[in-house]
Scaffold this active site. Structure first.
Site, PDB file in Angstrom:
ATOM      1  N   GLU A 109       0.835  -1.214   0.000  1.00  0.00           N
ATOM      2  CA  GLU A 109       0.000   0.000   0.000  1.00  0.00           C
ATOM      3  C   GLU A 109       0.867   1.260   0.000  1.00  0.00           C
ATOM      4  OE1 GLU A 109      -2.876  -0.401  -0.863  1.00  0.00           O
ATOM      5  OE2 GLU A 109      -3.086  -2.516  -0.385  1.00  0.00           O
ATOM      6  N   HIS A 168       1.808   2.217  -3.486  1.00  0.00           N
ATOM      7  CA  HIS A 168       0.756   3.033  -4.110  1.00  0.00           C
ATOM      8  C   HIS A 168       0.850   4.480  -3.611  1.00  0.00           C
ATOM      9  CE1 HIS A 168      -1.493   0.018  -6.248  1.00  0.00           C
ATOM     10  NE2 HIS A 168      -1.828  -0.663  -5.175  1.00  0.00           N
TER      11      HIS A 168
END
Length: 676
Positions: free
Chosen positions: A465, A468
């Site tokens: 994550e 990202h």
């Protein structure tokens, strides 16, 4: 600081709908003003003013949508859902606005277009493509139907997600006899005990949230309990299982498929899969199918070998385990992993305390990209456990910020994700609005006086994550339509996230990002060696599982025929894919598809294959670090400047080639996965 943060504590459900209505009214007014003020359009007179008012709407709705996912309540859900038709209608209004389309076309055909930078040109090119995909060329009655479909799909997607959340929350199992929990690690029992105490119950309480569900499936000796929990999880929001019919997504899913198919055909595509790849790297549906089937063919025989090994091993533990069921696979798989490598996730957990992992993550990106990350206090958030950080580059310039929300809790959607709170863009006065991200996970919170202790899988999730997040925060593109993750084709958007996962397996990184929560000792070399040896344990079975999901999703959208009776279509497609590619057998009651939020409640429809597509890119990108040094600053700088900073301003194939010096190759992925 060139961004003003949302004030979460002031977001009240009763005010949401009216404020969104007002913002949309403003957006429409600006569009009409722009179109009536001139007949010669430039970037400054057309794109900028609309961009600015759209950004205001985005910054208003983003925290509302986020809170609905992480601190949901009946009032908030109702307010959030009341806005979905409004937003859908606005999207259709813009996408089918002929004078606006003509203005963009005129700008694209003008001399002024040639004076724009690469990112600005890409924004205009993408806008023209999106007009066509919004039905700009359709007759009035077809445009009206397009709008109706878009609104209904938005509602159905939200209903689907709500059903999954409600079904997940509806099932709990309260155990009062500790003997029934033999095999379960202390960490899982402590979390279950704390959960029971929160509900004023004695004993241990288990839910279908991952931190509760996975330890039961992986470690619990009580086969009956494993079966019960598996059945509840595998039948969420369906016509089967303990809550059969109560939150059933069957009709939602079929209506979603029908409407997507109708939408695609309205726009001149044969099916929704064709429409999906129009905005992706893949150029044809046959290319996607071939890519997935090729990977499956290369993985299947190894997958069969892995299953045969597991089956034989299970018999040595329990002579009656001749017919392994779905609720046995993780349990015996963990035991086999321990047998082969003498390592378990639970042994590793004490070496991955939250503070060490988060600091280690920050050090990895410091060594790779020169970033410095500092925590800020007194920031208004949606929950007391949420932290906020600023990200500075090697020249000490603030590049972006992020909220970090790590723990599972009631009324929080499961899974892990990154979402944008604020995007980077150049303001009318020349200032730069800096990006802000939400990073959300669902890990166990600290219990029993110990810090939060993560499994290695959870460490990988956090790195994923954050990858990202870096893509969103480090962009140097000022045209908001292609800054950060905006405008990045869906099958390339996973590249930075999967890329960053690699450092979770690098001894050089693990040396400083692991440390026993009591003694501070780093992960012993012996345990590290075992963990790395076990990295590709059952990797072909895992590969086949992801390919099963990808093929199911793509074929379901590709082969849909609205003229037929499709009552059992979704199940039949899944059964066919499983029969051909899966080495394990799913029970007949399994309704995995009813909880498949990525494709029915999220943006991955006919695009779940993107994970594997991008994994080829990320494995091959990382292979350059393997060749030149995992913390080689020049290679890190090249990745930063060619991939992370460029956002969606250029085609990912061009950016990848600029970084790697050649086209991507599938070999690195197979090698990293231990599939030969």
């Amino acid at each position: 600081m060139a961004h003003s943060l949302p004030v979460f504590s002031e977001i009240l459900p009763k005010n949401i709908k009216s404020s969104v209505e007002q913002a949309i009214t403003n957006c429409k007014k600006v569009i009409e003003d722009v179109l009536s003020s001139t007949s010669e359009y430039t970037w400054q007179t057309l794109v900028e003013p609309i961009d600015e008012v759209d950004d205001t709407l985005g910054k208003l709705f983003s925290p509302i949508s986020h809170m609905n996912s992480v601190v949901s309540s009946d009032e908030l859900r109702e307010a959030y859902e009341s806005c979905l038709p409004l937003l859908s209608e606005y999207g259709t209004f813009v996408g089918q606005h002929k004078p606006l389309y003509q203005a963009y076309q005129q700008l694209a055909d003008s001399e002024h277009y040639n004076t724009l930078n690469i990112a600005q040109k890409k924004v205009i090119d993408n806008a023209l493509r999106d007009f066509k995909l919004s039905g700009i060329a359709l007759a009035d009655d077809q445009q009206k139907r397009y709008g109706e479909i878009s609104t209904r799909l938005s509602e159905l997607s939200s209903q689907f997600s709500n059903n999954v959340l409600d079904a997940t929350q509806a099932f709990t199992i309260n155990i009062t006899n500790e003997d029934e929990l033999s095999g379960l690690p202390e960490s899982a029992k402590e979390a279950a005990k704390a959960l029971a105490a929160e509900q004023n119950l004695s004993g241990w309480l288990f839910t279908l949230d991952f931190p509760s569900y996975l330890p039961v499936m992986t470690y619990c000796d009580n086969r009956e309990l494993r079966e019960k929990v598996y059945t509840a999880f595998a039948t969420r929001a369906s016509d089967q299982g303990p809550n059969a019919g109560e939150f059933d997504n069957s009709e939602n899913m079929l209506e979603i498929l029908n409407l997507r198919h109708e939408l695609a055909q309205l726009l001149g595509f044969n099916n929704y899969a064709e429409k999906s790849i129009e905005t992706k790297m893949a150029s044809q549906t046959s290319q996607v199918i071939q890519f997935l089937e090729d990977l499956a063919a290369k993985s299947k025989s190894q997958g069969e070998t892995e299953l045969a090994e597991l089956t034989e091993f299970a018999k040595t533990i329990d002579a009656s385990a001749t017919d392994l069921q779905a609720w046995d696979l993780a349990y015996y798989g963990e035991k086999l992993k321990q047998e082969k490598y003498s390592i378990s996730d639970e042994e590793l957990r004490p070496y991955f305390p939250e503070n060490k992992i988060v600091a280690g993550l920050f050090q990895v990106v410091h060594k790779l990209f020169g970033l410095t990350i500092t925590e800020c206090s007194d920031i208004d958030t949606w929950h007391k456990d949420v932290k906020f950080y600023d990200v500075f580059d090697s020249n000490n310039n603030l590049r972006g910020s992020f909220y970090l929300d790590l723990y599972a809790r009631a009324k929080k959607r499961g899974g892990a994700w990154m979402d944008d709170c604020i995007g980077r863009r150049e303001l009318a006065n020349g200032d730069i609005q800096l990006p802000v991200a939400y990073l959300t996970c669902n890990f166990n919170k600290p219990v029993g006086g110990k810090p939060a202790l993560f499994t290695h899988d959870e460490v990988v999730t956090l790195f994923h994550e954050f990858g990202h997040g870096l893509h969103h925060m480090l962009t140097q593109i000022n045209a908001s339509g292609v800054s950060g993750i905006n405008g990045v084709p869906w099958d390339a958007v996973e590249l930075p996230s999967q890329f960053l996962e690699n450092w979770c397996y690098e001894p050089e990184a693990l040396a400083f990002m692991s440390g026993h929560y009591e003694t501070g000792e780093p992960l012993p070399k012996e345990m590290l060696d075992k963990m790395l040896a076990a990295k590709n344990f059952q990797s072909a079975m895992q590969m086949l599982r992801q390919l099963e999901f990808s093929l199911f999703d793509f074929k379901m959208h590709l082969n849909f025929d609205a003229s037929k009776d499709n009552t059992n279509y979704i199940q039949n497609i899944l059964d066919e894919v499983r029969a051909e590619y899966s080495v394990t057998k799913a029970p007949s009651f399994n309704r995995f598809q009813h909880g498949f939020g990525h494709i029915f409640g999220g943006g991955y429809a006919a695009g779940y294959y993107s994970y594997k597509w991008a994994e080829v890119l990320s494995a091959d990108a990382f292979s350059r670090f393997e060749e030149e040094g995992v913390f080689n600053q020049q290679v890190g700088h090249d990745f930063l400047t060619n991939i992370l900073e460029k956002g969606g301003s250029q085609e990912p194939s061009e950016l990848f080639k600029a970084f790697r010096g050649r086209e991507p190759s599938i070999d690195a992925l197979l090698r990293h996965s231990g599939i030969l």
